[in-house]
Each structure stands twice: as C-alpha cells, then as structure tokens.
Design a protein around this motif. Structure first.
Motif: not given
Length: 155
Positions: A88-112
């Motif tokens: 689970v990746e959490c962002k502040a309410p003012t931070v939109p869920i974007s391609t960049q945030t999805v990529q961040q989680a996907a990158v972490y998940n390459q290890t996890i």
C-alpha cells in the motif's frame, strides 16, 4: 484534518510541543499527525475493521532496498507464510494519484513482489493485481477481503 472517503473511526490524538500526534494501533506508538499519516491511519483502520486484515500481519513504514537506495513502504500486509500479499502506498489528500505515483509503487514492488498493490490519497483509491509476468497491473474494482486476498495471492 479533512474528511476522507474512507470510513471514520475512533482515533486518539494528543498535543505536545505545539504538534498534534495520532496513536497508531498497529505500531503501538504516537506519531506526528501529517496529512499522509491521516490517510495511512484511515487505511489501516479500513483494512482491519472492514476487510479483516489482521493487525499482526501488517507492517507500517517498512524499510526496503531498491538499487542500493533505502526506501520505505507505507503499508505491507503479509500472509501467514511471511510473504507480502499487499503493498500500500499512501499519499496526502492533496497529492493526486498519477502515473508517477503508480510507477513509484510498481518500482518498490519489483523488490517486494506483492501480488496486490493499493494506492490512495484518502479520496481516490486504486487497486491492482500484479499479473503473472510480475510487471503488468490488472485493475480491480475493489480490494478483496483478507481471506480472498490470501487465497488469490498464492503463486
């Protein structure tokens, strides 16, 4: 803090040195209440109270390494075998869920290597099942309850 699109819950707050703290029932400690922590605490409550995710199988702000860099995951949910089922990746309410945030989680998940990913800013929530190739994401209409996640997450 602002109202989120997650169920309200009974939380504990305290003030100290001009800062507001919230009690984290998973980590069993007081944390500075930031907008991202507000989202994280709501998600922890939702996962436990509504989807029956066991608190002892949740890890918060776990350290992980990616390309020699030390990173932190917001929430990991484990199966009984010690493998991560949900990242689970959490962002502040003012931070939109974007391609960049999805990529961040996907990158972490390459290890996890969790079979499920969830991204939320408290207003918008997106859940995916990681495809068999370990890279492609299959969108889900909703996050499964723990028993279903555990059964489906076995690879």
């Amino acid at each position: 803090m602002e109202q989120l699109s997650l169920p309200a819950f009974s939380y504990k707050l305290k003030e100290s040195d001009g800062k507001t703290f919230i009690y984290d029932a998973v980590r069993r400690k007081w944390l500075v209440l930031t907008p991202e922590e507000w989202v994280r605490q709501h998600l922890l409550h939702f996962l436990h109270a509504y989807l029956q995710y066991p608190k002892p199988l949740m890890s918060v702000e776990r350290g992980t390494r990616y390309n020699r860099l030390q990173k932190r995951t917001d929430i990991c949910v484990y199966g009984g075998d010690g493998k991560v089922l949900l990242l689970v990746e959490c962002k502040a309410p003012t931070v939109p869920i974007s391609t960049q945030t999805v990529q961040q989680a996907a990158v972490y998940n390459q290890t996890i290597k969790a079979p499920y990913l969830l991204l939320s800013n408290g207003h918008h929530h997106y859940c995916w099942r990681v495809a068999e190739d370990g890279v492609s994401l299959e969108p889900l209409a909703e996050l499964p309850p723990f028993d279903q996640l555990k059964k489906d997450g076995v690879r």
